[in-house]
Design a protein around this motif. Structure first.
Motif, PDB file in Angstrom:
ATOM      1  N   THR A  30     -14.207  20.303  59.356  1.00  0.00           N
ATOM      2  CA  THR A  30     -13.143  20.578  58.408  1.00  0.00           C
ATOM      3  C   THR A  30     -12.722  19.289  57.722  1.00  0.00           C
ATOM      4  OG1 THR A  30     -12.353  22.393  59.785  1.00  0.00           O
ATOM      5  CG2 THR A  30     -10.841  21.530  58.124  1.00  0.00           C
ATOM      6  N   THR A  31     -12.709  19.306  56.433  1.00  0.00           N
ATOM      7  CA  THR A  31     -12.307  18.118  55.673  1.00  0.00           C
ATOM      8  C   THR A  31     -11.303  18.511  54.603  1.00  0.00           C
ATOM      9  OG1 THR A  31     -14.188  18.432  54.202  1.00  0.00           O
ATOM     10  CG2 THR A  31     -14.492  16.888  56.026  1.00  0.00           C
ATOM     11  N   ALA A  32     -10.456  17.569  54.254  1.00  0.00           N
ATOM     12  CA  ALA A  32      -9.436  17.831  53.249  1.00  0.00           C
ATOM     13  C   ALA A  32     -10.047  17.847  51.853  1.00  0.00           C
ATOM     14  CB  ALA A  32      -8.340  16.768  53.331  1.00  0.00           C
ATOM     15  N   LEU A  33      -9.561  18.739  51.035  1.00  0.00           N
ATOM     16  CA  LEU A  33      -9.962  18.776  49.628  1.00  0.00           C
ATOM     17  C   LEU A  33      -9.091  17.791  48.844  1.00  0.00           C
ATOM     18  CD1 LEU A  33     -10.307  22.641  49.137  1.00  0.00           C
ATOM     19  CD2 LEU A  33     -12.107  20.979  49.648  1.00  0.00           C
ATOM     20  N   PRO A  34      -9.482  17.451  47.619  1.00  0.00           N
ATOM     21  CA  PRO A  34      -8.624  16.592  46.794  1.00  0.00           C
ATOM     22  C   PRO A  34      -7.248  17.224  46.593  1.00  0.00           C
ATOM     23  CG  PRO A  34     -10.813  16.772  45.833  1.00  0.00           C
ATOM     24  CD  PRO A  34     -10.769  17.759  46.955  1.00  0.00           C
ATOM     25  N   ARG A  35      -6.235  16.390  46.408  1.00  0.00           N
ATOM     26  CA  ARG A  35      -4.875  16.885  46.174  1.00  0.00           C
ATOM     27  C   ARG A  35      -4.815  17.709  44.883  1.00  0.00           C
ATOM     28  NH1 ARG A  35      -1.019  13.593  44.767  1.00  0.00           N
ATOM     29  NH2 ARG A  35      -2.420  11.953  44.041  1.00  0.00           N
ATOM     30  N   VAL A  36      -3.996  18.712  44.866  1.00  0.00           N
ATOM     31  CA  VAL A  36      -3.730  19.494  43.659  1.00  0.00           C
ATOM     32  C   VAL A  36      -2.490  18.904  42.992  1.00  0.00           C
ATOM     33  CG1 VAL A  36      -3.162  21.756  42.706  1.00  0.00           C
ATOM     34  CG2 VAL A  36      -4.714  21.577  44.675  1.00  0.00           C
ATOM     35  N   VAL A  37      -2.612  18.520  41.726  1.00  0.00           N
ATOM     36  CA  VAL A  37      -1.516  17.865  41.004  1.00  0.00           C
ATOM     37  C   VAL A  37      -1.364  18.501  39.630  1.00  0.00           C
ATOM     38  CG1 VAL A  37      -1.873  15.661  42.211  1.00  0.00           C
ATOM     39  CG2 VAL A  37      -3.059  16.102  40.041  1.00  0.00           C
ATOM     40  N   SER A  38      -0.360  18.077  38.926  1.00  0.00           N
ATOM     41  CA  SER A  38      -0.158  18.550  37.555  1.00  0.00           C
ATOM     42  C   SER A  38      -1.184  17.921  36.623  1.00  0.00           C
ATOM     43  CB  SER A  38       1.247  18.174  37.078  1.00  0.00           C
ATOM     44  OG  SER A  38       1.349  16.756  36.952  1.00  0.00           O
ATOM     45  N   GLN A  46      -4.194  13.233  34.569  1.00  0.00           N
ATOM     46  CA  GLN A  46      -4.564  12.363  33.449  1.00  0.00           C
ATOM     47  C   GLN A  46      -4.236  10.914  33.762  1.00  0.00           C
ATOM     48  OE1 GLN A  46      -6.297  13.338  30.838  1.00  0.00           O
ATOM     49  NE2 GLN A  46      -6.393  11.226  30.066  1.00  0.00           N
ATOM     50  N   THR A  47      -3.106  10.661  34.424  1.00  0.00           N
ATOM     51  CA  THR A  47      -2.746   9.295  34.806  1.00  0.00           C
ATOM     52  C   THR A  47      -3.779   8.720  35.773  1.00  0.00           C
ATOM     53  OG1 THR A  47      -0.390   9.719  34.489  1.00  0.00           O
ATOM     54  CG2 THR A  47      -0.987   7.872  35.910  1.00  0.00           C
ATOM     55  N   ALA A  48      -4.184   9.526  36.753  1.00  0.00           N
ATOM     56  CA  ALA A  48      -5.187   9.075  37.717  1.00  0.00           C
ATOM     57  C   ALA A  48      -6.528   8.835  37.026  1.00  0.00           C
ATOM     58  CB  ALA A  48      -5.335  10.098  38.836  1.00  0.00           C
ATOM     59  N   ARG A  49      -6.856   9.720  36.099  1.00  0.00           N
ATOM     60  CA  ARG A  49      -8.128   9.567  35.364  1.00  0.00           C
ATOM     61  C   ARG A  49      -8.134   8.270  34.572  1.00  0.00           C
ATOM     62  NH1 ARG A  49     -12.269   8.259  34.536  1.00  0.00           N
ATOM     63  NH2 ARG A  49     -13.606   8.765  32.782  1.00  0.00           N
ATOM     64  N   GLU A  50      -7.046   7.949  33.902  1.00  0.00           N
ATOM     65  CA  GLU A  50      -6.988   6.726  33.098  1.00  0.00           C
ATOM     66  C   GLU A  50      -7.050   5.475  33.967  1.00  0.00           C
ATOM     67  OE1 GLU A  50      -3.483   7.224  30.757  1.00  0.00           O
ATOM     68  OE2 GLU A  50      -4.382   8.773  29.475  1.00  0.00           O
ATOM     69  N   ALA A  51      -6.448   5.533  35.161  1.00  0.00           N
ATOM     70  CA  ALA A  51      -6.521   4.394  36.079  1.00  0.00           C
ATOM     71  C   ALA A  51      -7.956   4.184  36.559  1.00  0.00           C
ATOM     72  CB  ALA A  51      -5.586   4.618  37.268  1.00  0.00           C
ATOM     73  N   LEU A  52      -8.643   5.280  36.879  1.00  0.00           N
ATOM     74  CA  LEU A  52     -10.034   5.184  37.315  1.00  0.00           C
ATOM     75  C   LEU A  52     -10.928   4.722  36.174  1.00  0.00           C
ATOM     76  CD1 LEU A  52     -12.214   5.601  39.469  1.00  0.00           C
ATOM     77  CD2 LEU A  52     -12.373   7.998  38.716  1.00  0.00           C
ATOM     78  N   LEU A  53     -10.651   5.193  34.958  1.00  0.00           N
ATOM     79  CA  LEU A  53     -11.456   4.815  33.801  1.00  0.00           C
ATOM     80  C   LEU A  53     -11.439   3.311  33.588  1.00  0.00           C
ATOM     81  CD1 LEU A  53     -13.185   5.644  31.380  1.00  0.00           C
ATOM     82  CD2 LEU A  53     -11.075   6.002  30.084  1.00  0.00           C
ATOM     83  N   ARG A  54     -10.288   2.675  33.804  1.00  0.00           N
ATOM     84  CA  ARG A  54     -10.214   1.214  33.658  1.00  0.00           C
ATOM     85  C   ARG A  54     -11.153   0.532  34.640  1.00  0.00           C
ATOM     86  NH1 ARG A  54      -4.725   2.578  32.610  1.00  0.00           N
ATOM     87  NH2 ARG A  54      -4.147   2.351  34.810  1.00  0.00           N
ATOM     88  N   LYS A  55     -11.198   1.044  35.868  1.00  0.00           N
ATOM     89  CA  LYS A  55     -12.107   0.470  36.866  1.00  0.00           C
ATOM     90  C   LYS A  55     -13.568   0.752  36.512  1.00  0.00           C
ATOM     91  CE  LYS A  55      -8.722   0.850  40.598  1.00  0.00           C
ATOM     92  NZ  LYS A  55      -8.376   1.482  41.893  1.00  0.00           N
TER      93      LYS A  55
END
Length: 216
Positions: free
Chosen positions: A2-10, A15-24
């Motif tokens: 059993t493993t955790a799935l990614p968090r469900v967010v708004s 989009q904020t998380a995506r933009e932070a990852l995009l910079r990396k």
């Protein structure tokens, strides 16, 4: 397991998380560009032996393998005399080779070289349904001179007139850069599902799950 799935967010938090990852990701792309530039500046070493490869079109020299182009990429495939099937990892790499027209358009020829005899190569190639060019290095010193031994690797050669030089070589995890299957898996939430990853979605060792594509 059993493993955790990614968090469900708004949508906004996603989009904020995506933009932070995009910079990396952009930093990683620029770092890869710098390494590629350094790779292009590598010195080269003469490879003067003519060798003789067995091909479906008759004997060919190393110079012949360029097919008139300036650059040659050779994948050293683990298929040895007496083998009835090739290495699953090498097979994964060949499965991921692109249509040669795109490389040819940039003055590059790609070929696969194995120490096995031509009939052994053709038998396995037919089984896998591959059309990428293959040649046999059986009976010559090419594989040994490239430092491959009984393993695998990828060499790059440059032709200046009739003079041939070796400019690059990689093996081990260096081969991963040529496997688009892994690039696709790396963008999924479960990743490669190997034990070293932090996702917790697998217990396999690196590459241990690879199979020939007709054996899954």
């Amino acid at each position: 397991m059993t493993t955790a799935l990614p968090r469900v967010v708004s949508a906004e938090e996603w989009q904020t998380a995506r933009e932070a990852l995009l910079r990396k990701e952009k930093d990683l792309t620029r770092a890869a560009d710098r390494v590629a530039a350094e790779r292009r500046r590598m010195p080269m070493v003469p490879f003067p032996k003519p060798y003789e490869f067995t091909t479906a079109d008759g004997p060919k020299s190393l110079l012949d393998l360029f097919e008139g182009r300036r650059q040659l990429i050779v994948y050293h495939f683990m298929l040895h005399p007496g083998d009835t099937a090739g290495c699953p990892g090498c097979s994964m790499i060949v499965d991921n080779m692109s249509h040669p027209a795109h490389l040819n358009a940039r003055d590059v020829t790609l070929t696969v070289v194995a120490p096995a005899t031509l009939p052994e190569i053709e038998s396995y190639r037919d089984r896998m349904g591959w059309t990428v060019p293959w040649v046999s290095a059986a009976g010559n010193d090419f594989t040994a001179d490239c430092g491959v031994g009984t393993l695998f690797g990828l060499s790059v050669f440059l032709r200046d007139g009739s003079d041939v030089y070796r400019t690059y070589f990689t093996t081990d995890r260096g081969g991963e850069q040529f496997i688009s299957t892994l690039r696709y898996l790396d963008v999924t939430p479960f990743g490669r599902q190997e034990a070293w990853e932090e996702s917790g979605h697998g217990a396999d060792g690196p590459g241990s799950w690879w199979r020939r594509h007709d054996e899954y």
